[in-house]
Scaffold this motif. Structure first.
Motif, PDB file in Angstrom:
ATOM      1  N   MET A   1      10.239  -7.724  10.979  1.00 47.12           N
ATOM      2  CA  MET A   1      10.198  -7.938   9.527  1.00 47.12           C
ATOM      3  C   MET A   1       8.819  -7.619   8.992  1.00 47.12           C
ATOM      4  O   MET A   1       7.820  -7.872   9.640  1.00 47.12           O
ATOM      5  CB  MET A   1      10.534  -9.402   9.222  1.00 47.12           C
ATOM      6  CG  MET A   1      10.644  -9.722   7.756  1.00 47.12           C
ATOM      7  SD  MET A   1      12.118  -9.044   7.039  1.00 47.12           S
ATOM      8  CE  MET A   1      13.330 -10.078   7.818  1.00 47.12           C
ATOM      9  N   ARG A   2       8.751  -7.060   7.848  1.00 45.16           N
ATOM     10  CA  ARG A   2       7.481  -6.671   7.266  1.00 45.16           C
ATOM     11  C   ARG A   2       6.636  -7.899   6.922  1.00 45.16           C
ATOM     12  O   ARG A   2       7.116  -8.890   6.378  1.00 45.16           O
ATOM     13  CB  ARG A   2       7.707  -5.852   5.995  1.00 45.16           C
ATOM     14  CG  ARG A   2       8.605  -4.635   6.211  1.00 45.16           C
ATOM     15  CD  ARG A   2       7.909  -3.593   7.026  1.00 45.16           C
ATOM     16  NE  ARG A   2       8.714  -2.384   7.096  1.00 45.16           N
ATOM     17  CZ  ARG A   2       8.399  -1.345   7.834  1.00 45.16           C
ATOM     18  NH1 ARG A   2       7.331  -1.354   8.585  1.00 45.16           N
ATOM     19  NH2 ARG A   2       9.170  -0.285   7.848  1.00 45.16           N
ATOM     20  N   GLN A   3       5.312  -7.794   7.219  1.00 48.45           N
ATOM     21  CA  GLN A   3       4.426  -8.926   6.986  1.00 48.45           C
ATOM     22  C   GLN A   3       4.326  -9.272   5.501  1.00 48.45           C
ATOM     23  O   GLN A   3       4.234 -10.434   5.128  1.00 48.45           O
ATOM     24  CB  GLN A   3       3.026  -8.606   7.537  1.00 48.45           C
ATOM     25  CG  GLN A   3       2.996  -8.433   9.043  1.00 48.45           C
ATOM     26  CD  GLN A   3       3.432  -9.681   9.774  1.00 48.45           C
ATOM     27  OE1 GLN A   3       3.246 -10.793   9.286  1.00 48.45           O
ATOM     28  NE2 GLN A   3       4.037  -9.498  10.930  1.00 48.45           N
ATOM     29  N   LEU A   4       4.332  -8.251   4.653  1.00 45.18           N
ATOM     30  CA  LEU A   4       4.238  -8.513   3.223  1.00 45.18           C
ATOM     31  C   LEU A   4       5.414  -9.336   2.744  1.00 45.18           C
ATOM     32  O   LEU A   4       5.273 -10.234   1.905  1.00 45.18           O
ATOM     33  CB  LEU A   4       4.164  -7.198   2.442  1.00 45.18           C
ATOM     34  CG  LEU A   4       3.984  -7.308   0.924  1.00 45.18           C
ATOM     35  CD1 LEU A   4       2.713  -8.083   0.608  1.00 45.18           C
ATOM     36  CD2 LEU A   4       3.939  -5.942   0.287  1.00 45.18           C
ATOM     37  N   ASN A 284      -4.730   8.401  15.257  1.00 47.96           N
ATOM     38  CA  ASN A 284      -3.408   8.262  15.857  1.00 47.96           C
ATOM     39  C   ASN A 284      -2.391   7.713  14.856  1.00 47.96           C
ATOM     40  O   ASN A 284      -1.216   8.079  14.907  1.00 47.96           O
ATOM     41  CB  ASN A 284      -3.489   7.360  17.084  1.00 47.96           C
ATOM     42  CG  ASN A 284      -4.060   8.089  18.279  1.00 47.96           C
ATOM     43  OD1 ASN A 284      -3.370   8.787  19.003  1.00 47.96           O
ATOM     44  ND2 ASN A 284      -5.365   7.951  18.469  1.00 47.96           N
ATOM     45  N   PHE A 285      -2.847   6.843  13.978  1.00 46.60           N
ATOM     46  CA  PHE A 285      -1.977   6.352  12.901  1.00 46.60           C
ATOM     47  C   PHE A 285      -1.538   7.524  12.031  1.00 46.60           C
ATOM     48  O   PHE A 285      -0.348   7.670  11.710  1.00 46.60           O
ATOM     49  CB  PHE A 285      -2.736   5.310  12.072  1.00 46.60           C
ATOM     50  CG  PHE A 285      -1.958   4.743  10.917  1.00 46.60           C
ATOM     51  CD1 PHE A 285      -0.980   3.784  11.127  1.00 46.60           C
ATOM     52  CD2 PHE A 285      -2.222   5.157   9.617  1.00 46.60           C
ATOM     53  CE1 PHE A 285      -0.274   3.248  10.054  1.00 46.60           C
ATOM     54  CE2 PHE A 285      -1.519   4.629   8.544  1.00 46.60           C
ATOM     55  CZ  PHE A 285      -0.541   3.669   8.769  1.00 46.60           C
ATOM     56  N   ASP A 305       3.936  -0.867   2.509  1.00 45.69           N
ATOM     57  CA  ASP A 305       4.271  -1.889   3.499  1.00 45.69           C
ATOM     58  C   ASP A 305       3.814  -1.481   4.899  1.00 45.69           C
ATOM     59  O   ASP A 305       3.368  -2.313   5.689  1.00 45.69           O
ATOM     60  CB  ASP A 305       5.782  -2.149   3.507  1.00 45.69           C
ATOM     61  CG  ASP A 305       6.266  -2.755   2.211  1.00 45.69           C
ATOM     62  OD1 ASP A 305       5.610  -3.676   1.720  1.00 45.69           O
ATOM     63  OD2 ASP A 305       7.283  -2.283   1.685  1.00 45.69           O
ATOM     64  N   ASP A 306       3.937  -0.174   5.221  1.00 46.66           N
ATOM     65  CA  ASP A 306       3.485   0.309   6.528  1.00 46.66           C
ATOM     66  C   ASP A 306       1.979   0.101   6.685  1.00 46.66           C
ATOM     67  O   ASP A 306       1.500  -0.319   7.744  1.00 46.66           O
ATOM     68  CB  ASP A 306       3.804   1.789   6.689  1.00 46.66           C
ATOM     69  CG  ASP A 306       5.293   2.064   6.743  1.00 46.66           C
ATOM     70  OD1 ASP A 306       6.047   1.165   7.170  1.00 46.66           O
ATOM     71  OD2 ASP A 306       5.714   3.174   6.364  1.00 46.66           O
ATOM     72  N   GLY A 311      -2.511  -2.737   8.999  1.00 44.60           N
ATOM     73  CA  GLY A 311      -3.765  -3.447   8.726  1.00 44.60           C
ATOM     74  C   GLY A 311      -3.744  -4.855   9.284  1.00 44.60           C
ATOM     75  O   GLY A 311      -4.738  -5.332   9.858  1.00 44.60           O
ATOM     76  N   TYR A 312      -2.617  -5.530   9.131  1.00 41.66           N
ATOM     77  CA  TYR A 312      -2.467  -6.889   9.674  1.00 41.66           C
ATOM     78  C   TYR A 312      -2.610  -6.864  11.194  1.00 41.66           C
ATOM     79  O   TYR A 312      -3.248  -7.748  11.791  1.00 41.66           O
ATOM     80  CB  TYR A 312      -1.097  -7.431   9.274  1.00 41.66           C
ATOM     81  CG  TYR A 312      -0.782  -8.823   9.768  1.00 41.66           C
ATOM     82  CD1 TYR A 312      -1.326  -9.943   9.149  1.00 41.66           C
ATOM     83  CD2 TYR A 312       0.062  -9.012  10.858  1.00 41.66           C
ATOM     84  CE1 TYR A 312      -1.038 -11.221   9.607  1.00 41.66           C
ATOM     85  CE2 TYR A 312       0.350 -10.289  11.322  1.00 41.66           C
ATOM     86  CZ  TYR A 312      -0.198 -11.382  10.694  1.00 41.66           C
ATOM     87  OH  TYR A 312       0.077 -12.658  11.162  1.00 41.66           O
ATOM     88  N   PHE A 313      -2.053  -5.831  11.830  1.00 42.53           N
ATOM     89  CA  PHE A 313      -2.166  -5.669  13.280  1.00 42.53           C
ATOM     90  C   PHE A 313      -3.635  -5.500  13.684  1.00 42.53           C
ATOM     91  O   PHE A 313      -4.108  -6.123  14.652  1.00 42.53           O
ATOM     92  CB  PHE A 313      -1.343  -4.459  13.718  1.00 42.53           C
ATOM     93  CG  PHE A 313      -1.543  -4.050  15.146  1.00 42.53           C
ATOM     94  CD1 PHE A 313      -0.969  -4.769  16.186  1.00 42.53           C
ATOM     95  CD2 PHE A 313      -2.319  -2.938  15.453  1.00 42.53           C
ATOM     96  CE1 PHE A 313      -1.156  -4.389  17.506  1.00 42.53           C
ATOM     97  CE2 PHE A 313      -2.506  -2.543  16.767  1.00 42.53           C
ATOM     98  CZ  PHE A 313      -1.926  -3.283  17.794  1.00 42.53           C
TER      99      PHE A 313
END
Length: 397
Positions: A1-4, A284-285, A305-306, A311-313
């Motif tokens: 699930m997306r963090q946002l 690489n991203f 969202d990606d 970024g959260y990762f």
């Protein structure tokens, strides 16, 4: 699930989605191939930006409303929870489904008038339906096909007979017994060409009741053939769903199939970890989206969202400088997203750069005022304003 999405559902305020219904349009085509008027259903996602180029999902047997509504409901839900890129759904009605969804038989015992019209449907799609969709909706050139029963038969057969029709295929309980398993044999004869195609094929069948029990041996033959010839470009997935019948299997297969297709747009956790073991994580991203663009046939950029997820990762890995660089790059595509400015500020604080952080927190508040009327959920503006205010006031210069 997306963090946002997690943030939106966990901030403590009541979320009320503003009324934004999807758009359903019916188009009528005077078909040169069928010599009759044909009906095409188009289901659009809500909040479509006219500049967006969206992939298209073609659904066969759309004349049966429960099946079409089931499919569009699943797609709408997956789009809503950020598990599927926004997509256009095109429902293809068949007036004589047994005829239209089956290829012309080659064996004498199967040469009957009720079979063999697939070539007309392929031409109808290629020269009438797809050009109309392209002209009216300007979609991305990526098409997924969903077919159940004979619909599944049609989409699998099209891999050989008309490989340019679709990029991804979801075939549910296909009947491959037809014409003494000629579709399986046809794929076998053309296997060297097929394994070089950029295709994703997701096929399912149940193991309870007729006709799936009868269909199962033929589909297993196809599975054995394609398992031996999976390649880097041609991807085949097959599952037998225990306890599902021919009638109940679409409910399970549609959402699983669409999720598997949508994974192509998503960086997996395993891929993220591998990116960390390289010299330049952001290169690489970027390469992930270049490779995705090559596979889909059109330019893909990371969605907001990606970016937020990656970024959260990086933040969890304490790679704060890399997170700042990622969010700054994202501003080129999303200059009016206040969350990006705030995220840059938060990560600058962690790198002991308070002065620049304060500038970005203030920018976040400025951009937020411009976003005020664009949020989908009531209470979002107040939530972010509170966060940005607190972040800004924490910094004492």
């Amino acid at each position: 699930m997306r963090q946002l999405l997690y943030i939106l559902f966990c901030v403590g305020f009541v979320l009320t989605i503003k009324a934004q219904e999807t758009n359903d349009v019916i188009h009528k085509i005077d078909s040169e191939y069928f010599k009759e008027q044909r009906e095409i259903k188009v289901h659009l996602p809500k909040k479509v930006d006219t500049t967006e180029r969206l992939p298209v999902i073609y659904v066969f047997d759309a004349q049966w409303s429960p099946f079409f509504k089931l499919t569009t409901s699943i797609i709408d839900y997956l789009i809503e929870i950020k598990e599927l890129p926004k997509s256009i759904v095109v429902g293809v009605n068949s007036n004589k489904r047994q005829y239209e969804l089956t290829p012309e038989p080659v064996n004498e015992d199967w040469k009957i008038p009720s079979l063999g019209g697939a070539k007309f449907l392929e031409n109808h799609l290629t020269h009438e339906v797809i050009p109309m969709i392209d002209r009216l909706y300007h979609p991305a050139p990526f098409r997924t096909a969903i077919g159940h029963s004979l619909g599944g038969t049609f989409v699998l057969n099209s891999i050989v007979d008309n490989p340019k029709l679709f990029n991804a295929y979801i075939a549910i309980s296909p009947n491959l017994q037809i014409d003494d398993e000629e579709i399986v044999l046809k794929i076998q004869r053309n296997i060297d060409k097929i394994k070089k195609l950029n295709k994703f094929v997701f096929t399912t069948i149940g193991n309870k009741g007729k006709p799936d029990i009868d269909f199962l041996p033929s589909v297993k033959k196809l599975d054995a053939l394609l398992q031996d010839h999976n390649s880097k470009t041609f991807s085949w997935q097959f599952s037998v769903y225990d306890g599902f019948t021919h009638a109940t299997i679409p409910t399970e297969s549609i959402h699983r199939g669409i999720l598997e297709v949508s994974k192509k747009w998503e960086i997996s956790e395993e891929q993220k970890e591998k990116m960390l073991n390289t010299v330049n994580v952001l290169t690489n991203f970027d390469n992930f989206y270049k490779n995705l663009s090559n596979w889909t046939g059109y330019t893909n950029i990371p969605s907001f969202d990606d970016v937020y997820d990656f970024g959260y990762f990086l933040e969890k890995k304490e790679m704060y400088a890399e997170a700042v660089a990622l969010y700054k790059l994202a501003l080129k595509n999303y200059p009016q997203k206040s969350q990006l400015y705030n995220k840059i500020g938060e990560n600058l604080v962690k790198t002991k750069n308070d002065k620049q952080a304060k500038e970005y927190f203030d920018l976040a508040l400025t951009i937020l005022e411009k976003e005020k009327d664009t949020f989908e959920y009531e209470g979002t503006y107040e939530y972010y304003k509170n966060v940005y205010d607190k972040n800004s006031k924490k910094i004492k210069l």
